[in-house]
Structure formats: C-alpha cells, structure tokens
Design a protein around this motif. Structure first.
Motif, PDB file in Angstrom:
ATOM      1  N   LEU A 141      -8.288   5.351 -15.198  1.00 28.68           N
ATOM      2  CA  LEU A 141      -7.206   5.496 -14.221  1.00 28.68           C
ATOM      3  C   LEU A 141      -6.956   6.960 -13.883  1.00 28.68           C
ATOM      4  CD1 LEU A 141      -4.732   2.788 -15.556  1.00 28.68           C
ATOM      5  CD2 LEU A 141      -5.822   2.817 -13.289  1.00 28.68           C
ATOM      6  N   ALA A 142      -6.978   7.822 -14.887  1.00 30.90           N
ATOM      7  CA  ALA A 142      -6.771   9.257 -14.646  1.00 30.90           C
ATOM      8  C   ALA A 142      -7.864   9.816 -13.758  1.00 30.90           C
ATOM      9  CB  ALA A 142      -6.718  10.017 -15.970  1.00 30.90           C
ATOM     10  N   SER A 143      -9.094   9.415 -13.998  1.00 30.91           N
ATOM     11  CA  SER A 143     -10.212   9.891 -13.192  1.00 30.91           C
ATOM     12  C   SER A 143     -10.032   9.509 -11.727  1.00 30.91           C
ATOM     13  CB  SER A 143     -11.519   9.309 -13.735  1.00 30.91           C
ATOM     14  OG  SER A 143     -12.599   9.660 -12.908  1.00 30.91           O
ATOM     15  N   ILE A 144      -9.565   8.304 -11.488  1.00 26.75           N
ATOM     16  CA  ILE A 144      -9.379   7.832 -10.109  1.00 26.75           C
ATOM     17  C   ILE A 144      -8.146   8.474  -9.479  1.00 26.75           C
ATOM     18  CG2 ILE A 144      -8.894   5.795  -8.694  1.00 26.75           C
ATOM     19  CD1 ILE A 144     -10.393   4.175 -10.967  1.00 26.75           C
ATOM     20  N   LEU A 145      -6.998   8.405 -10.147  1.00 28.37           N
ATOM     21  CA  LEU A 145      -5.748   8.870  -9.557  1.00 28.37           C
ATOM     22  C   LEU A 145      -5.721  10.382  -9.358  1.00 28.37           C
ATOM     23  CD1 LEU A 145      -4.893   5.942 -10.276  1.00 28.37           C
ATOM     24  CD2 LEU A 145      -2.649   6.858 -10.767  1.00 28.37           C
ATOM     25  N   SER A 146      -6.349  11.128 -10.252  1.00 30.89           N
ATOM     26  CA  SER A 146      -6.300  12.592 -10.138  1.00 30.89           C
ATOM     27  C   SER A 146      -7.070  13.105  -8.929  1.00 30.89           C
ATOM     28  CB  SER A 146      -6.822  13.242 -11.424  1.00 30.89           C
ATOM     29  OG  SER A 146      -8.195  12.961 -11.596  1.00 30.89           O
ATOM     30  N   ARG A 147      -7.925  12.267  -8.352  1.00 30.53           N
ATOM     31  CA  ARG A 147      -8.679  12.677  -7.158  1.00 30.53           C
ATOM     32  C   ARG A 147      -8.013  12.225  -5.858  1.00 30.53           C
ATOM     33  NH1 ARG A 147     -13.227  10.355 -10.180  1.00 30.53           N
ATOM     34  NH2 ARG A 147     -13.083   8.685  -8.646  1.00 30.53           N
ATOM     35  N   MET A 148      -6.915  11.505  -5.968  1.00 34.42           N
ATOM     36  CA  MET A 148      -6.262  10.963  -4.777  1.00 34.42           C
ATOM     37  C   MET A 148      -5.232  11.950  -4.234  1.00 34.42           C
ATOM     38  SD  MET A 148      -5.720   7.007  -6.020  1.00 34.42           S
ATOM     39  CE  MET A 148      -5.529   6.288  -4.387  1.00 34.42           C
ATOM     40  N   ASP A 149      -5.109  12.012  -2.897  1.00 36.29           N
ATOM     41  CA  ASP A 149      -4.103  12.878  -2.278  1.00 36.29           C
ATOM     42  C   ASP A 149      -2.688  12.384  -2.561  1.00 36.29           C
ATOM     43  OD1 ASP A 149      -5.950  14.643  -1.206  1.00 36.29           O
ATOM     44  OD2 ASP A 149      -6.157  13.489   0.650  1.00 36.29           O
ATOM     45  N   ALA A 150      -2.491  11.086  -2.540  1.00 34.71           N
ATOM     46  CA  ALA A 150      -1.177  10.496  -2.788  1.00 34.71           C
ATOM     47  C   ALA A 150      -1.354   9.316  -3.747  1.00 34.71           C
ATOM     48  CB  ALA A 150      -0.539  10.042  -1.482  1.00 34.71           C
ATOM     49  N   PRO A 151      -1.478   9.609  -5.042  1.00 37.84           N
ATOM     50  CA  PRO A 151      -1.732   8.526  -5.997  1.00 37.84           C
ATOM     51  C   PRO A 151      -0.518   7.615  -6.133  1.00 37.84           C
ATOM     52  CG  PRO A 151      -1.347  10.576  -7.160  1.00 37.84           C
ATOM     53  CD  PRO A 151      -1.393  10.910  -5.700  1.00 37.84           C
ATOM     54  N   PRO A 152      -0.773   6.330  -6.356  1.00 39.38           N
ATOM     55  CA  PRO A 152       0.349   5.418  -6.578  1.00 39.38           C
ATOM     56  C   PRO A 152       0.960   5.656  -7.959  1.00 39.38           C
ATOM     57  CG  PRO A 152      -1.712   4.284  -6.973  1.00 39.38           C
ATOM     58  CD  PRO A 152      -2.064   5.657  -6.447  1.00 39.38           C
ATOM     59  N   ALA A 153       2.212   5.263  -8.116  1.00 42.50           N
ATOM     60  CA  ALA A 153       2.854   5.299  -9.431  1.00 42.50           C
ATOM     61  C   ALA A 153       2.242   4.209 -10.304  1.00 42.50           C
ATOM     62  CB  ALA A 153       4.345   5.070  -9.277  1.00 42.50           C
ATOM     63  N   LEU A 154       2.303   4.415 -11.609  1.00 42.17           N
ATOM     64  CA  LEU A 154       1.885   3.395 -12.564  1.00 42.17           C
ATOM     65  C   LEU A 154       3.146   2.791 -13.171  1.00 42.17           C
ATOM     66  CD1 LEU A 154      -1.042   5.195 -14.426  1.00 42.17           C
ATOM     67  CD2 LEU A 154      -1.184   3.558 -12.546  1.00 42.17           C
ATOM     68  N   LEU A 155       3.338   1.504 -12.971  1.00 33.57           N
ATOM     69  CA  LEU A 155       4.511   0.798 -13.462  1.00 33.57           C
ATOM     70  C   LEU A 155       4.066  -0.154 -14.557  1.00 33.57           C
ATOM     71  CD1 LEU A 155       6.062  -0.102  -9.975  1.00 33.57           C
ATOM     72  CD2 LEU A 155       6.308   2.028 -11.299  1.00 33.57           C
ATOM     73  N   LEU A 156       4.556   0.055 -15.784  1.00 32.18           N
ATOM     74  CA  LEU A 156       4.045  -0.654 -16.949  1.00 32.18           C
ATOM     75  C   LEU A 156       5.073  -1.629 -17.512  1.00 32.18           C
ATOM     76  CD1 LEU A 156       2.533   2.444 -18.803  1.00 32.18           C
ATOM     77  CD2 LEU A 156       1.560   1.147 -16.910  1.00 32.18           C
ATOM     78  N   GLN A 157       4.636  -2.857 -17.737  1.00 33.81           N
ATOM     79  CA  GLN A 157       5.501  -3.875 -18.324  1.00 33.81           C
ATOM     80  C   GLN A 157       4.755  -4.584 -19.440  1.00 33.81           C
ATOM     81  OE1 GLN A 157       7.676  -6.534 -15.682  1.00 33.81           O
ATOM     82  NE2 GLN A 157       7.068  -8.265 -16.963  1.00 33.81           N
ATOM     83  N   GLY A 158       5.373  -4.612 -20.603  1.00 32.50           N
ATOM     84  CA  GLY A 158       4.784  -5.293 -21.748  1.00 32.50           C
ATOM     85  C   GLY A 158       5.721  -5.184 -22.935  1.00 32.50           C
ATOM     86  N   GLU A 159       5.537  -6.045 -23.902  1.00 31.02           N
ATOM     87  CA  GLU A 159       6.380  -6.044 -25.087  1.00 31.02           C
ATOM     88  C   GLU A 159       6.132  -4.790 -25.934  1.00 31.02           C
ATOM     89  OE1 GLU A 159       8.805  -8.274 -25.662  1.00 31.02           O
ATOM     90  OE2 GLU A 159       8.253  -8.999 -23.669  1.00 31.02           O
ATOM     91  N   LEU A 160       7.000  -4.567 -26.914  1.00 35.36           N
ATOM     92  CA  LEU A 160       6.796  -3.478 -27.868  1.00 35.36           C
ATOM     93  C   LEU A 160       5.426  -3.628 -28.503  1.00 35.36           C
ATOM     94  CD1 LEU A 160      10.253  -3.371 -29.685  1.00 35.36           C
ATOM     95  CD2 LEU A 160       9.276  -1.573 -28.260  1.00 35.36           C
ATOM     96  N   GLY A 161       4.678  -2.528 -28.592  1.00 33.16           N
ATOM     97  CA  GLY A 161       3.371  -2.554 -29.231  1.00 33.16           C
ATOM     98  C   GLY A 161       2.253  -3.126 -28.384  1.00 33.16           C
ATOM     99  N   SER A 162       2.505  -3.333 -27.096  1.00 25.90           N
ATOM    100  CA  SER A 162       1.479  -3.953 -26.254  1.00 25.90           C
ATOM    101  C   SER A 162       0.383  -2.986 -25.819  1.00 25.90           C
ATOM    102  CB  SER A 162       2.114  -4.607 -25.023  1.00 25.90           C
ATOM    103  OG  SER A 162       2.758  -3.647 -24.217  1.00 25.90           O
ATOM    104  N   GLY A 163       0.642  -1.682 -25.892  1.00 26.03           N
ATOM    105  CA  GLY A 163      -0.383  -0.715 -25.515  1.00 26.03           C
ATOM    106  C   GLY A 163       0.006   0.198 -24.367  1.00 26.03           C
ATOM    107  N   SER A 198      10.654  12.312  -8.892  1.00 23.40           N
ATOM    108  CA  SER A 198       9.264  12.301  -9.356  1.00 23.40           C
ATOM    109  C   SER A 198       8.409  11.386  -8.491  1.00 23.40           C
ATOM    110  CB  SER A 198       9.213  11.854 -10.810  1.00 23.40           C
ATOM    111  OG  SER A 198       7.891  11.665 -11.226  1.00 23.40           O
ATOM    112  N   LEU A 199       8.945  10.221  -8.150  1.00 22.47           N
ATOM    113  CA  LEU A 199       8.195   9.277  -7.325  1.00 22.47           C
ATOM    114  C   LEU A 199       7.882   9.836  -5.943  1.00 22.47           C
ATOM    115  CD1 LEU A 199      10.042   5.989  -8.285  1.00 22.47           C
ATOM    116  CD2 LEU A 199       7.664   6.557  -8.816  1.00 22.47           C
ATOM    117  N   GLU A 200       8.710  10.750  -5.462  1.00 19.58           N
ATOM    118  CA  GLU A 200       8.504  11.344  -4.142  1.00 19.58           C
ATOM    119  C   GLU A 200       7.688  12.627  -4.176  1.00 19.58           C
ATOM    120  OE1 GLU A 200      12.299  11.718  -2.264  1.00 19.58           O
ATOM    121  OE2 GLU A 200      12.720   9.576  -2.431  1.00 19.58           O
ATOM    122  N   ASP A 201       7.388  13.135  -5.365  1.00 15.65           N
ATOM    123  CA  ASP A 201       6.655  14.395  -5.510  1.00 15.65           C
ATOM    124  C   ASP A 201       5.148  14.131  -5.418  1.00 15.65           C
ATOM    125  OD1 ASP A 201       5.471  16.782  -6.237  1.00 15.65           O
ATOM    126  OD2 ASP A 201       6.667  17.051  -8.051  1.00 15.65           O
TER     127      ASP A 201
END
Length: 157
Positions: free
Chosen positions: A20-42, A99-102
């Motif tokens: 994901l870092a490899s892809i997003l770091s090359r984008m002019d306007a990368p999307p935000a990463l929104l994470l949902q999962g239980e405690l300890g999910s990764g 941050s989301l607008e930066d």
C-alpha cells in the motif's frame, strides 16, 4: 468495488502495508486509509509495514495512538495516524479533517466505525478485518477513483 484478501499471519499484514505504501506514495492525491477491525486484528501491524517502508521511517516509531489520538510520522510523504477508539460517541477534533484535506499527508484512521459515515472522506480505501479460521480476512472497499486504482493495483493477476 472491493477486493477480499486472506492474511495468514502478521508477515502478510506487514507485506500488505508495504505494498500500500508503494502505491499510495506515488499518487498525487492518495486516498485515506480507513481501518475497521477488532482489537488485535492487525490494524497497527499494517500501519507499521506501511510507515516503515517510506523514506524517513528510521525516525518514526509506529505504535497505536490510542492515548494521544494521533501520531504524525516524519516520512515522505508524511503520515498522520489517527486512532478513534477512545472517541466512541464523541467527535474528533479538527486535526483529523485538516489531515484529510492535506495533499502532502497520507491519513490513516483506525477504528473508523466511531466516526459517523457522513464524515468519512469521499476518497478513501476502507479496510475491514474479519476473523477467519487461519489468520484474517480483509475486505478492501474502494471509495472514489483513487481508491479504485489502488484496489486494481493490488488485485492478483
């Protein structure tokens, strides 16, 4: 558009973060990463792989920002890592929305389910963890064109 992945262990989770870092770091306007999962999910493990593969990571110590709500990592591009766990039922402060607008910052939000859906950014990759018999299942939901490009790049050929 979505993509379902199986992550058998933490090494696979770190590898996805690096991809994901490899892809997003090359984008002019990368999307935000929104994470949902239980405690300890990764969630934080994925963020660790993501941040540690960016230039400047040697000065970053990746940890869950549960107590201070946000960690800013001195990487290139910069990463703002938010954790909304302690904010359940309360709105976040303006730092999240700034941050989301930066365009120079990739924003990662853990426990996104504690932010009302109408406050989510239009351009985002929503990662939803679910337990499985071995490891974890992860569904990546693309929200907006930039996120669709990321899902396409991750899709096995």
């Amino acid at each position: 558009m979505s993509l379902t992945l199986h992550l058998p262990d933490s090494d696979a989770t770190v590898a996805l973060g690096r991809a994901l870092a490899s892809i997003l770091s090359r984008m002019d306007a990368p999307p935000a990463l929104l994470l949902q999962g239980e405690l300890g999910s990764g969630k934080t493990t994925l963020v660790r792989g993501f941040v540690e593969s960016l230039p400047g990571a040697e000065a970053a110590e990746v940890s869950s920002p549960s107590f201070n709500i946000c960690n800013l990592y001195p990487t290139s591009p910069g990463v703002a890592h938010f954790d909304l766990y302690r904010l359940e039922g309360m709105p976040p402060d303006d730092a999240l929305f700034d941050s989301l607008e930066d365009p120079d910052t990739i924003t990662v939000v853990e426990w996104i389910q504690f932010l009302p859906r109408e406050m989510w950014p239009d351009q985002a990759l929503f990662l939803e963890w679910t337990p499985s018999d071995t490891g974890r299942s992860l569904v990546l939901h693309a929200m907006g064109g930039a996120a669709r490009d990321v899902v396409d790049a991750l899709r096995p050929e």
